[in-house]
Design an enzyme around this catalytic site. Sequence first.
Site, PDB file in Angstrom:
ATOM      1  N   ASP A 174      -4.692   2.194  11.226  1.00  0.00           N
ATOM      2  CA  ASP A 174      -6.088   2.075  11.634  1.00  0.00           C
ATOM      3  C   ASP A 174      -6.087   1.718  13.123  1.00  0.00           C
ATOM      4  O   ASP A 174      -5.917   2.591  13.967  1.00  0.00           O
ATOM      5  CB  ASP A 174      -6.697   0.980  10.732  1.00  0.00           C
ATOM      6  CG  ASP A 174      -8.192   0.863  10.828  1.00  0.00           C
ATOM      7  OD1 ASP A 174      -8.709   0.779  11.941  1.00  0.00           O
ATOM      8  OD2 ASP A 174      -8.868   0.834   9.793  1.00  0.00           O
ATOM      9  N   GLY A 205       0.775  -1.238   0.000  1.00  0.00           N
ATOM     10  CA  GLY A 205       0.000   0.000   0.000  1.00  0.00           C
ATOM     11  C   GLY A 205       0.806   1.286   0.000  1.00  0.00           C
ATOM     12  O   GLY A 205       0.343   2.310  -0.487  1.00  0.00           O
ATOM     13  N   ILE A 225     -11.269   3.650   2.762  1.00  0.00           N
ATOM     14  CA  ILE A 225     -10.847   4.454   1.621  1.00  0.00           C
ATOM     15  C   ILE A 225      -9.965   3.640   0.657  1.00  0.00           C
ATOM     16  O   ILE A 225      -9.382   2.629   1.053  1.00  0.00           O
ATOM     17  CB  ILE A 225     -10.108   5.734   2.093  1.00  0.00           C
ATOM     18  CG1 ILE A 225      -8.948   5.387   3.041  1.00  0.00           C
ATOM     19  CG2 ILE A 225     -11.028   6.689   2.813  1.00  0.00           C
ATOM     20  CD1 ILE A 225      -7.671   5.722   2.461  1.00  0.00           C
TER      21      ILE A 225
HETATM   22  P1  5GP Z   1      -4.131  -1.696  11.423  1.00  0.00           P
HETATM   23  O1  5GP Z   1      -3.294  -2.877  11.796  1.00  0.00           O
HETATM   24  O2  5GP Z   1      -3.524  -0.366  11.802  1.00  0.00           O
HETATM   25  O3  5GP Z   1      -5.541  -1.826  11.964  1.00  0.00           O
HETATM   26  O4  5GP Z   1      -4.351  -1.752   9.869  1.00  0.00           O
HETATM   27  C1  5GP Z   1      -3.393  -1.325   8.980  1.00  0.00           C
HETATM   28  C2  5GP Z   1      -3.628  -1.916   7.592  1.00  0.00           C
HETATM   29  O5  5GP Z   1      -5.016  -2.123   7.321  1.00  0.00           O
HETATM   30  C3  5GP Z   1      -3.135  -0.965   6.530  1.00  0.00           C
HETATM   31  O6  5GP Z   1      -1.776  -1.180   6.222  1.00  0.00           O
HETATM   32  C4  5GP Z   1      -4.060  -1.287   5.367  1.00  0.00           C
HETATM   33  O7  5GP Z   1      -3.537  -2.364   4.640  1.00  0.00           O
HETATM   34  C5  5GP Z   1      -5.350  -1.732   6.023  1.00  0.00           C
HETATM   35  N1  5GP Z   1      -6.349  -0.643   6.082  1.00  0.00           N
HETATM   36  C6  5GP Z   1      -6.776   0.019   7.187  1.00  0.00           C
HETATM   37  N2  5GP Z   1      -7.717   0.937   6.885  1.00  0.00           N
HETATM   38  C7  5GP Z   1      -7.870   0.868   5.533  1.00  0.00           C
HETATM   39  C8  5GP Z   1      -8.707   1.602   4.590  1.00  0.00           C
HETATM   40  O8  5GP Z   1      -9.505   2.499   4.913  1.00  0.00           O
HETATM   41  N3  5GP Z   1      -8.568   1.251   3.274  1.00  0.00           N
HETATM   42  C9  5GP Z   1      -7.721   0.282   2.841  1.00  0.00           C
HETATM   43  N4  5GP Z   1      -7.688   0.038   1.541  1.00  0.00           N
HETATM   44  N5  5GP Z   1      -6.934  -0.425   3.695  1.00  0.00           N
HETATM   45  C10 5GP Z   1      -7.006  -0.115   5.020  1.00  0.00           C
END
Ligand code: 5GP
Length: 179
Positions: free
Chosen positions: A106, A48, A156
Amino acid sequence: MSRIKVHDKEFEIYIPQDQIERAIKKVAENINRDYAGKNPLFLIVLNGAFMFAAELFKSVEVECEISFVKLSSYSGTASTSVIRELIGLDHSIAGRNVVLVEDIIDTGLTMLYTIDKLRKLDAKDVKIATMLFKPKAFQQDYAIEYIGLEIPNDFIVGYGLDYNEHARNLPDIYKIVKT
Ligand code: 5GP
């Protein structure tokens, strides 16, 4: 194009390219201020972060090294929890000032795991640069040094971010249309 369809979902324009790129320039300026003379190792977290990184490093002027890592995830055998493994690390981490370059944070769990792994490899210092941050979803207590833009908890796509591998190539960021 203000509305698009990706697979089965509708998305609407949310953050235009020029706004994203102004935010990325500010991140680069802060990195230039903090890392002069420190020869940092930037680890770009694929997939990403590729577009964020390409734009960011046009404006990062400090002497540095840039490498790429990936987090492979697989389900544990005994439970449904997802275990992530850091792959592609081809640099020695010991004693280095490491900056993780991520697309979006996130809940913060992914980076929690990654920071922990790098600390165990004796990094001198581990910091995070993320293009996007969802403060309302974040559940950790580590600091995120460099944040491009803060956004609400909407899903998003675009500027490197996908929905089932599509839409990474869009130059603007789109958010899902809630039905
Ligand atoms: P975390 O471990 O912080 O919850 O999630 C991080 C990962 O979740 C990011 O690297 C991404 O791959 C995915 N992610 C989190 N929110 C979004 C979003 O709104 N859109 C997309 N496409 N991926 C997200």
